[in-house]
Design a protein around this motif. Structure first.
Motif, PDB file in Angstrom:
ATOM      1  N   ARG A   1      54.863  39.242  53.007  1.00 19.82           N
ATOM      2  CA  ARG A   1      53.974  40.285  52.473  1.00 19.82           C
ATOM      3  C   ARG A   1      54.555  41.666  52.706  1.00 19.82           C
ATOM      4  O   ARG A   1      54.414  42.560  51.869  1.00 19.82           O
ATOM      5  CB  ARG A   1      52.609  40.173  53.136  1.00 19.82           C
ATOM      6  N   LEU A   2      55.219  41.830  53.831  1.00 24.13           N
ATOM      7  CA  LEU A   2      55.822  43.123  54.139  1.00 24.13           C
ATOM      8  C   LEU A   2      56.980  43.415  53.181  1.00 24.13           C
ATOM      9  O   LEU A   2      57.156  44.551  52.716  1.00 24.13           O
ATOM     10  CB  LEU A   2      56.320  43.130  55.586  1.00 24.13           C
ATOM     11  N   ASP A   3      57.777  42.385  52.866  1.00 20.94           N
ATOM     12  CA  ASP A   3      58.916  42.580  51.970  1.00 20.94           C
ATOM     13  C   ASP A   3      58.476  42.828  50.535  1.00 20.94           C
ATOM     14  O   ASP A   3      59.184  43.504  49.763  1.00 20.94           O
ATOM     15  CB  ASP A   3      59.838  41.357  52.020  1.00 20.94           C
ATOM     16  N   GLN A   4      57.321  42.275  50.136  1.00 28.91           N
ATOM     17  CA  GLN A   4      56.846  42.435  48.765  1.00 28.91           C
ATOM     18  C   GLN A   4      56.225  43.807  48.523  1.00 28.91           C
ATOM     19  O   GLN A   4      55.996  44.188  47.376  1.00 28.91           O
ATOM     20  CB  GLN A   4      55.809  41.347  48.453  1.00 28.91           C
ATOM     21  N   ARG A   5      55.959  44.506  49.599  1.00 29.21           N
ATOM     22  CA  ARG A   5      55.342  45.828  49.442  1.00 29.21           C
ATOM     23  C   ARG A   5      56.339  46.801  48.837  1.00 29.21           C
ATOM     24  O   ARG A   5      57.479  46.927  49.325  1.00 29.21           O
ATOM     25  CB  ARG A   5      54.858  46.335  50.796  1.00 29.21           C
ATOM     26  N   GLY A   6      55.944  47.464  47.793  1.00 27.08           N
ATOM     27  CA  GLY A   6      56.819  48.401  47.119  1.00 27.08           C
ATOM     28  C   GLY A   6      56.879  49.733  47.838  1.00 27.08           C
ATOM     29  O   GLY A   6      56.099  50.013  48.747  1.00 27.08           O
ATOM     30  N   PRO A   7      57.826  50.602  47.439  1.00 27.11           N
ATOM     31  CA  PRO A   7      57.938  51.926  48.072  1.00 27.11           C
ATOM     32  C   PRO A   7      56.697  52.764  47.822  1.00 27.11           C
ATOM     33  O   PRO A   7      56.202  52.859  46.693  1.00 27.11           O
ATOM     34  CB  PRO A   7      59.180  52.531  47.387  1.00 27.11           C
ATOM     35  N   GLY A   8      56.187  53.357  48.872  1.00 27.28           N
ATOM     36  CA  GLY A   8      55.003  54.206  48.775  1.00 27.28           C
ATOM     37  C   GLY A   8      53.695  53.464  48.833  1.00 27.28           C
ATOM     38  O   GLY A   8      52.629  54.098  48.918  1.00 27.28           O
ATOM     39  N   GLU A   9      53.725  52.136  48.767  1.00 25.95           N
ATOM     40  CA  GLU A   9      52.494  51.359  48.820  1.00 25.95           C
ATOM     41  C   GLU A   9      52.019  51.217  50.272  1.00 25.95           C
ATOM     42  O   GLU A   9      52.817  51.127  51.183  1.00 25.95           O
ATOM     43  CB  GLU A   9      52.702  49.976  48.206  1.00 25.95           C
ATOM     44  N   THR A  10      50.716  51.167  50.434  1.00 22.77           N
ATOM     45  CA  THR A  10      50.134  51.030  51.772  1.00 22.77           C
ATOM     46  C   THR A  10      49.626  49.635  52.042  1.00 22.77           C
ATOM     47  O   THR A  10      49.260  49.316  53.165  1.00 22.77           O
ATOM     48  CB  THR A  10      48.991  52.032  51.945  1.00 22.77           C
ATOM     49  N   ASP A  11      49.550  48.810  50.979  1.00 17.42           N
ATOM     50  CA  ASP A  11      49.088  47.443  51.171  1.00 17.42           C
ATOM     51  C   ASP A  11      50.132  46.651  51.940  1.00 17.42           C
ATOM     52  O   ASP A  11      51.332  46.840  51.753  1.00 17.42           O
ATOM     53  CB  ASP A  11      48.827  46.770  49.813  1.00 17.42           C
ATOM     54  N   GLY A  12      49.688  45.745  52.744  1.00 15.95           N
ATOM     55  CA  GLY A  12      50.586  44.919  53.531  1.00 15.95           C
ATOM     56  C   GLY A  12      49.952  44.576  54.858  1.00 15.95           C
ATOM     57  O   GLY A  12      48.776  44.886  55.127  1.00 15.95           O
ATOM     58  N   PRO A  13      50.701  43.939  55.707  1.00 18.86           N
ATOM     59  CA  PRO A  13      50.158  43.540  57.014  1.00 18.86           C
ATOM     60  C   PRO A  13      49.797  44.759  57.856  1.00 18.86           C
ATOM     61  O   PRO A  13      50.527  45.753  57.887  1.00 18.86           O
ATOM     62  CB  PRO A  13      51.293  42.737  57.637  1.00 18.86           C
ATOM     63  N   THR A  14      48.680  44.675  58.539  1.00 16.13           N
ATOM     64  CA  THR A  14      48.197  45.781  59.366  1.00 16.13           C
ATOM     65  C   THR A  14      48.719  45.636  60.792  1.00 16.13           C
ATOM     66  O   THR A  14      49.250  44.607  61.198  1.00 16.13           O
ATOM     67  CB  THR A  14      46.666  45.804  59.394  1.00 16.13           C
ATOM     68  N   GLU A  15      48.538  46.713  61.550  1.00 18.03           N
ATOM     69  CA  GLU A  15      48.947  46.713  62.952  1.00 18.03           C
ATOM     70  C   GLU A  15      48.176  45.666  63.748  1.00 18.03           C
ATOM     71  O   GLU A  15      48.717  45.033  64.663  1.00 18.03           O
ATOM     72  CB  GLU A  15      48.717  48.103  63.545  1.00 18.03           C
ATOM     73  N   GLU A  16      46.906  45.460  63.381  1.00 17.59           N
ATOM     74  CA  GLU A  16      46.094  44.467  64.083  1.00 17.59           C
ATOM     75  C   GLU A  16      46.654  43.060  63.898  1.00 17.59           C
ATOM     76  O   GLU A  16      46.632  42.240  64.831  1.00 17.59           O
ATOM     77  CB  GLU A  16      44.639  44.520  63.584  1.00 17.59           C
ATOM     78  N   GLU A  17      47.170  42.780  62.707  1.00 19.21           N
ATOM     79  CA  GLU A  17      47.753  41.463  62.463  1.00 19.21           C
ATOM     80  C   GLU A  17      48.976  41.233  63.348  1.00 19.21           C
ATOM     81  O   GLU A  17      49.153  40.152  63.919  1.00 19.21           O
ATOM     82  CB  GLU A  17      48.128  41.318  60.984  1.00 19.21           C
ATOM     83  N   PHE A  18      49.802  42.255  63.435  1.00 19.73           N
ATOM     84  CA  PHE A  18      50.985  42.129  64.289  1.00 19.73           C
ATOM     85  C   PHE A  18      50.586  41.977  65.756  1.00 19.73           C
ATOM     86  O   PHE A  18      51.201  41.216  66.509  1.00 19.73           O
ATOM     87  CB  PHE A  18      51.899  43.347  64.120  1.00 19.73           C
ATOM     88  N   MET A  19      49.541  42.698  66.159  1.00 17.02           N
ATOM     89  CA  MET A  19      49.101  42.582  67.550  1.00 17.02           C
ATOM     90  C   MET A  19      48.569  41.189  67.844  1.00 17.02           C
ATOM     91  O   MET A  19      48.815  40.628  68.912  1.00 17.02           O
ATOM     92  CB  MET A  19      48.032  43.636  67.844  1.00 17.02           C
ATOM     93  N   MET A  20      47.858  40.601  66.897  1.00 18.52           N
ATOM     94  CA  MET A  20      47.346  39.247  67.094  1.00 18.52           C
ATOM     95  C   MET A  20      48.479  38.230  67.164  1.00 18.52           C
ATOM     96  O   MET A  20      48.460  37.300  67.969  1.00 18.52           O
ATOM     97  CB  MET A  20      46.371  38.886  65.961  1.00 18.52           C
ATOM     98  N   LEU A  21      49.485  38.429  66.312  1.00 19.88           N
ATOM     99  CA  LEU A  21      50.652  37.539  66.355  1.00 19.88           C
ATOM    100  C   LEU A  21      51.385  37.667  67.680  1.00 19.88           C
ATOM    101  O   LEU A  21      51.818  36.668  68.273  1.00 19.88           O
ATOM    102  CB  LEU A  21      51.595  37.858  65.193  1.00 19.88           C
TER     103      LEU A  21
END
Length: 787
Positions: A99-119
């Motif tokens: 999901r992070l790689d599919q995010r285009g330049p300038g886009e804000t959609d993608g994995p959040t900090e909370e998701e990374f913290m849970m992982l």
């Protein structure tokens, strides 16, 4: 603390019903007693001890089988569970990264900090599970070894050889979790960097031909290996040389063949004494015996006063060409002919490699160097790809093997290495005289920091923790040569006496694996309460800290956290320096032995029998106690100088109760232990200046004597005696200074560990001069008639 108590205090809640029933097995070994006869009915105690029967032995073995099956089943189930959890986390991390790689330049959609913290929390929990399982396995393996030893000792029946086969059938202790650690390291690095791990050549170091590092070495007890790996991977990823393939055991294997002259041992003594320009020549390969690429390496030691750093240089050569190259049949120009034609490597680098090849080949042929020793180990390296500023390597299963053809036994023959072994540790096919299995892992911390730059804080905490034992300048080549050739090597390295000392230490600070959501950490320490603790195939593993969930433990850990301060920089003392500054107490046992247990058992046995034997043992016990207390009182009132207390860093606690275990070592008969002595050119000049100062002083005294004798109004008896006294003092000081200068010069040249300060000379000289002046005054006053 005895092992039974240690087992109870180290219980992990999840495993509490799956530990070996150590106390019950020990009670089953306690001897039964016959009913006292009528003749002894009036005496205190029980009857005669019953013999251990075949029925007792069968019952004990059945119970051991049940315990082994219980432990093995739990370990197997938990290992499968951890593997599935890692696979699940791997899928979740892959989804987030996609999901992070599919995010285009300038886009804000993608994995959040909370998701990374849970992982990250999920992975930390898995890491804690691996740590707990490793501790569970180590503690149970220790329990089986101890109870078998106690059984053989108390019953006289030998169960150890038989039960070793049963342990091999259910080897719950054989898993080293390296594959899991490699996967966890990769996943944790991705999550920790929020999907942007450091990119670069993972083979950093493999392509380097010459590099300079500041390296410090430590020993790690087998009990602490897994915990240490899990701690490091939270800061540095495991260095994988080929990320495109699954991890295999042979990927971590490293083997080196060391060369030396078996008659003079020039390279061994040079590396041991750290003489300027001392070399070590070895051939190294990575992986199994089918590896085609062999590295020819030369280490060169440089003294600090030269302004240069010790360097390791190497070049690659095909395995099929090694024999011809080392025998001089293949010249260096031919070795690098293909590299020049390919043009993949700069001409300057090829020229440097060729110069190194010429020097190595010349040394081998000129000085008669031959293969003498092999070192094998499995290395886990931690390093950011293409970033060699911080590199940590942990070498486990370290083994040294003889490669020579001495003593009339052909090992390697005309080949550059022996072919009857590969990487099949523990090399059980070799005879005992050909192999040395090192009991510890070796941790190397390699730093490339700029001048004045401090190492990372977590490294400072790691090397100050209870998990490692500092052994500066430890060398696999030196240790292997010294142990494998006891009849030919008489100069031993300074760490050899330490091999008989248990290096495990109590926990020194709040440092270890932390499970998310708990303030307490899993910590480990060790105690030893049985005899024969030095057996090579056995080692004890205990965890002395109560687990998370205990109210008492939680409050203690919270208090430690509140009191703890960070390591200050600058010149503040680190943990090793603080311990070195503390007074020694030779009576403090860091690890208790089985002697006290045996004494208590003997006293209990005498109490059952009663009568005079019981009273005799009680008197001996109290007499021994009185003697110990008397010695303690005498030591307390003994007027000896007290060491100055050194400031400590906040929050760092010394080992044990503030005591240090100290022992005096003596070299074996006919051998010497080499103690490293740092010698710089200014040391020679200092000895020379001291001699010149004494010489100048002797000349002054001689001048006084000549003046008294020749420049008086008339030579008198008093002036003659005074001049003689001064002359004797001048001659004695001159002879003494010459003797001291020669002694110091020879000792410096031989790098002897002696006391170079002069403890008595100046005092004796001043006393002699004072006597001479007093005699001169007495005779002069007498001559003038004052008395």
């Amino acid at each position: 603390m005895k092992f039974g108590e240690q087992l109870r205090t180290s219980t992990i809640k999840e495993y509490q019903w799956y530990y070996i029933a150590y106390d019950e097995l020990k009670n089953q070994l306690k001897p039964a007693y016959e009913e006292p006869s009528s003749s002894s009915a009036g005496r205190k105690g029980k009857g005669k001890k019953k013999e251990w029967t075949e029925e007792d032995e069968g019952a004990f073995i059945n119970r051991m089988e049940q315990e082994l099956d219980k432990v093995h089943t739990k370990q197997k189930v938990k290992a499968i569970e951890i593997g599935r959890r890692i696979a699940s986390s791997e899928k979740e991390v892959s989804d987030v990264v996609a999901r992070l790689d599919q995010r285009g330049p300038g886009e804000t959609d993608g994995p959040t900090e909370e998701e990374f913290m849970m992982l990250e929390e999920d992975l930390s929990d898995i890491i804690a599970d691996v740590h707990d399982l490793a501790k569970f396995v180590q503690l149970n393996y220790t329990g089986f070894q101890k109870i078998i030893k106690k059984h053989d000792k108390q019953t006289g029946w030998h169960l150890k050889p038989v039960f070793a086969t049963r342990l091999k059938a259910k080897p719950f202790f054989k898993d080293n979790y390296d594959a899991d650690i490699v996967k966890l390291s990769r996943l944790y690095d991705i999550v920790r960097t929020r999907g942007n791990p450091v990119k670069g050549d993972s083979a950093a170091g493999g392509s380097q031909s010459a590099f300079i590092r500041n390296t410090t070495k430590y020993w790690v007890h087998p009990d602490n290996i897994t915990e240490l790996k899990l701690i490091i991977l939270k800061h540095l990823p495991v260095l994988v040389f080929n990320a495109s393939k699954e991890f295999e055991a042979k990927d971590s294997a490293i083997t080196s063949i060391y060369y030396d002259n078996p008659e003079t041992w020039d390279l061994y003594e040079g590396r041991l004494k750290k003489t300027e320009g001392a070399e070590a020549i070895r051939l190294r390969w990575y992986g199994g015996m089918d590896t085609e690429q062999i590295f020819v390496e030369r280490k060169t030691h440089r003294e600090d006063w030269t302004g240069e750093k010790s360097v390791k240089a190497r070049f690659g050569i095909k395995e099929k060409n090694v024999n011809a190259f080392m025998k001089g049949e293949l010249l260096p120009a031919a070795v690098f002919e293909k590299a020049r034609k390919d043009g993949k490597k700069p001409e300057k680098a090829i020229a440097e490699d060729e110069r190194l090849a010429k020097e190595v080949q010349y040394s081998v042929l000129k000085k008669g160097y031959k293969p003498v020793c092999r070192s094998f180990y499995n290395r886990t390296a931690f390093q950011l790809p293409a970033d060699a500023r911080v590199r940590i390597s942990l070498d486990t299963e370290l083994t040294m093997v003889r490669e020579d053809n001495l003593d009339g036994k052909i090992r390697s023959g005309d080949n550059w290495r022996r072919m009857d072994i590969g990487i099949d540790y523990p090399f059980s096919q070799l005879p005992a005289e050909d192999i040395e299995r090192f009991p510890y892992a070796v941790l190397e911390v390699k730093l490339q920091t700029q001048v004045g730059q401090e190492p990372p804080e977590w490294i400072r905490e790691l090397i100050a923790s209870h998990l490692v034992e500092a052994v500066p300048k430890f060398s696999k080549f030196i240790h292997g040569t010294a142990t494998l050739f006891p009849d030919r090597i008489n100069l031993l390295p300074f760490w050899m006496p330490q091999m008989g000392v248990d290096i495990r230490k109590p926990v020194t600070q709040h440092f270890g694996i932390q499970r998310p959501g708990h303030s307490a950490q899993s910590l480990s320490t060790s105690d030893d309460d049985d005899d024969d603790s030095g057996d090579e195939e056995e080692y004890e593993s205990q965890d002395s800290t109560p687990r998370a969930g205990s109210a008492e433990n939680g409050s203690r850990q919270d208090r430690d956290l509140r009191n703890r301060q960070d390591f200050p920089g600058g010149n503040n003392l680190d943990i090793e320096e603080q311990l070195a500054a503390m007074p020694l107490n030779e009576d403090y046992p860091l690890y208790d032995s089985d002697d006290e247990d045996e004494e208590e058992n003997a006293l209990e046995e005498a109490r059952r029998v009663g009568g005079w034997p019981y009273y005799t043992k009680v008197l001996k016990k109290h007499a021994k106690l009185v003697g110990q207390r008397t010695l303690t009182a005498l030591h307390a009132i003994n007027p000896v100088p007290k060491p100055t207390s050194m400031p400590r860093n906040g929050g760092i606690q010394p080992l044990g109760n503030g005591h240090i275990e100290s022992r005096r070592f003596k070299a074996p008969k006919g051998k010497k232990i080499h103690v490293p002595v740092r010698v710089e050119p200014k040391v020679y000049f200092a000895a020379e200046r001291t001699f010149l100062s004494w010489l100048e002083f002797s000349i002054y005294i001689g001048t006084i004597a000549a003046t008294l004798l020749n420049f008086g109004s008339k030579p008198t008896k008093a002036s003659f005696i005074a001049a003689g006294a001064f002359s004797i003092v001048a001659i004695l000081s001159l002879l003494y200074s010459v003797g001291i200068y020669l002694y110091r010069s020879n000792s410096i040249r031989a790098r002897k560990a002696i006391k170079y300060h002069d403890k008595y000379g100046p005092s004796v000289l001043c006393g002699a001069l004072f006597v001479a002046v007093v005699l001169n005054g007495v005779f002069e006053l007498k001559e003038r008639g004052y008395f």
